[in-house]
Design an enzyme around this catalytic site. Structure first.
Site, PDB file in Angstrom:
ATOM      1  N   HIS A 170       0.860  -1.190   0.000  1.00 34.17           N
ATOM      2  CA  HIS A 170       0.000   0.000   0.000  1.00 34.17           C
ATOM      3  C   HIS A 170       0.893   1.235   0.000  1.00 34.17           C
ATOM      4  CE1 HIS A 170      -3.384   2.621   0.855  1.00 34.17           C
ATOM      5  NE2 HIS A 170      -2.568   3.269   1.657  1.00 34.17           N
ATOM      6  N   ASP A 199     -15.374   2.432   7.956  1.00 34.64           N
ATOM      7  CA  ASP A 199     -14.330   3.379   7.556  1.00 34.64           C
ATOM      8  C   ASP A 199     -14.850   4.345   6.504  1.00 34.64           C
ATOM      9  OD1 ASP A 199     -11.621   4.472   7.134  1.00 34.64           O
ATOM     10  OD2 ASP A 199     -11.896   3.555   5.171  1.00 34.64           O
ATOM     11  N   ARG A 219     -14.741  12.634   8.521  1.00 37.05           N
ATOM     12  CA  ARG A 219     -13.459  13.293   8.829  1.00 37.05           C
ATOM     13  C   ARG A 219     -13.130  14.348   7.785  1.00 37.05           C
ATOM     14  NH1 ARG A 219      -9.789   8.515   8.496  1.00 37.05           N
ATOM     15  NH2 ARG A 219      -8.163  10.070   8.627  1.00 37.05           N
ATOM     16  N   SER A 267      -7.785   3.593   9.398  1.00 38.36           N
ATOM     17  CA  SER A 267      -8.541   3.621   8.148  1.00 38.36           C
ATOM     18  C   SER A 267      -7.839   2.775   7.078  1.00 38.36           C
ATOM     19  CB  SER A 267      -8.675   5.081   7.697  1.00 38.36           C
ATOM     20  OG  SER A 267      -9.077   5.178   6.361  1.00 38.36           O
ATOM     21  N   LYS A 285      -8.810  -1.679   5.958  1.00 37.89           N
ATOM     22  CA  LYS A 285      -9.100  -2.180   4.609  1.00 37.89           C
ATOM     23  C   LYS A 285      -8.078  -3.239   4.207  1.00 37.89           C
ATOM     24  CE  LYS A 285      -9.401   2.196   3.661  1.00 37.89           C
ATOM     25  NZ  LYS A 285      -9.529   3.561   3.221  1.00 37.89           N
TER      26      LYS A 285
END
Ligand code: URA
Length: 427
Positions: free
Chosen positions: A86, A165, A172, A187, A191
């Protein structure tokens, strides 16, 4: 049904700097997802987290509660080890494109559930959609079959992963609480953990083109995510990487695919190759593969895996990629060395040319973007090309030029070069 806890009590605990007990935190996330806890209450809570932080165990519980709000995928029956990556996002960050097939060439399954771009950083799905026929939406069964047969899959994340989320992130976004590190970490990691990978490497970027401008905050985010992954049984490491200058020479969509194919063919810009190999080494190490990923770039195995990966999603790896109708070259105003090429300015310029979107529902122009002719450190003469802007509508070039104002500097001495990977963070 009566509720076991009171949202105001939980908010007060965090407001006063305390740690929220596990049962109350799990309830808060569940009750918010169900609509019992109101947006106003959750925004007070997220602001209290932004101001007062969270303990390691609270972050773990928050993440776990968000995972529990949706489906959890499993790759247990696959018969292959899984490794995922990621990136926190940056300008010209196309690394997933060469990386996923490269790692798959070593027999590792790489499930890359990706998103579309919003703002100045591009989305991996937008880039791949420049390839004629390529399709981002896969069913879970199609995804598993592709992981088994090809080894690499890049597809759209379904809405079933961590729905809490999704709701919390939207809140947010409009309450000034995106920047809280416990909230960003939970967050992202909710995932990734729900996706079911056995190992994860995080590319946490810092610098003007990154989400975290400052290396100290990027390091704190990386440490928090590595701890979270580790606490949840996912072997997680992070690299802190420089995003003060765009990655590679191509910033856009179709041009980033072109550059990725160059890397898969054994060429490409040195910074893209360096980062692709650094991340591939992390993924192979986590998967227990003791081989050098540079070999599969050199001998064509990574390119073969790319072609199979694109074909499996109905794309034609041999089709011509779109090109823009108009181009505009920006030239050096004086002799000297390129000292600065600001990633944020270049990213905004590419976005204004049509490569990115302002609203989630907008389309992107796949052929629009920027191709750099040089990078910081290059010696140039007045009139040499610095970059080329591409767009379908030439009226956009002025907007691109406005964004580039001050982004490129030429000086008398060459800047010091620094490695792209600055630190490696482990549990
Ligand atoms: N990306 C995410 O998925 N979540 C955040 O909170 C920030 C960036």
């Amino acid at each position: 049904m009566s509720e076991p806890f009171d949202a105001v009590d939980v908010i007060r605990t965090k407001r006063d700097g305390g740690a929220v007990p596990e049962a109350k935190l799990r309830w808060l996330v569940d009750a918010y997802t169900r609509g019992y806890v109101a947006d106003a209450q959750m925004s007070a809570f997220t602001m209290a987290v932004l101001l007062n932080g969270m303990e390691r165990d609270e972050i773990r519980v928050l993440t776990d509660a968000m995972i529990a709000s949706g489906e959890r995928m499993s790759f247990d029956g696959l018969g292959k080890v899984t490794a995922d990556k990621h990136s926190t996002g940056g300008v010209g960050d196309k690394i997933t494109l060469p990386l996923a097939p490269l790692v798959a060439a070593y027999g590792v399954a790489v499930p890359q559930l990706s998103g579309r771009g919003l703002g100045h950083t591009g989305g991996t799905l937008d880039k791949l959609e420049s390839i004629p026929g390529w399709r981002a939406a896969l069913s879970n069964d199609e995804m598993l079959a592709q992981l088994r047969d090809v080894g690499a899959v890049v597809c759209a994340a379904g809405s079933g992963l961590a729905p809490a989320d999704k709701k919390l992130y939207a809140l947010r976004d409009v309450t000034g609480t995106v920047e809280a590190i416990p909230l960003i970490a939970s967050s992202i990691m909710s995932k990734k953990i729900a996706e079911g990978t056995a190992s994860l490497v995080l590319d946490v970027k810092f610098g003007s083109g990154a989400f975290m401008k400052d290396i100290d905050r990027a390091r704190e985010l990386a440490r928090t995510m590595v701890e979270l992954g580790t606490d949840s049984g996912v072997a997680t490491t992070a690299l802190l990487t420089d995003m003060t200058t765009p990655l590679g020479l191509a910033i856009g969509n179709a041009n980033e695919v072109r550059e990725s194919v160059e890397v898969l063919a054994g060429g490409g810009p040195s910074d893209v190759v360096e980062l692709t190999l650094a991340l591939a080494r992390e993924m192979l190490r986590a998967a227990g593969v003791d081989e050098d990923p540079a070999d599969a770039l050199a001998d064509g195995r990574a390119m073969d895996a790319w072609r199979r990966m694109i074909r499996a999603q109905d794309g034609d790896p041999d089709a011509a990629l779109p090109t823009a109708r108009e181009t505009h070259v920006v030239r050096a105003e004086r002799d000297g060395y390129v000292t600065t090429m600001d990633a944020f300015g270049v990213g905004i310029a590419a976005w204004r040319l049509g490569a990115g979107r302002a609203r989630a529902e907008d389309p992107v122009v796949h052929a629009a973007g920027i191709d750099l002719a040089v990078k910081p450190g290059a010696r140039v003469r007045a009139g040499d090309a610095i970059l080329t802007m591409s767009a379908d509508d030439p009226a956009l070039f002025d907007r691109g030029l406005e964004a580039l104002a001050g982004a490129i500097e030429i000086g008398d001495t060459a800047p010091e070069s620094a490695p792209i990977v600055r630190e490696r963070i482990t549990a």
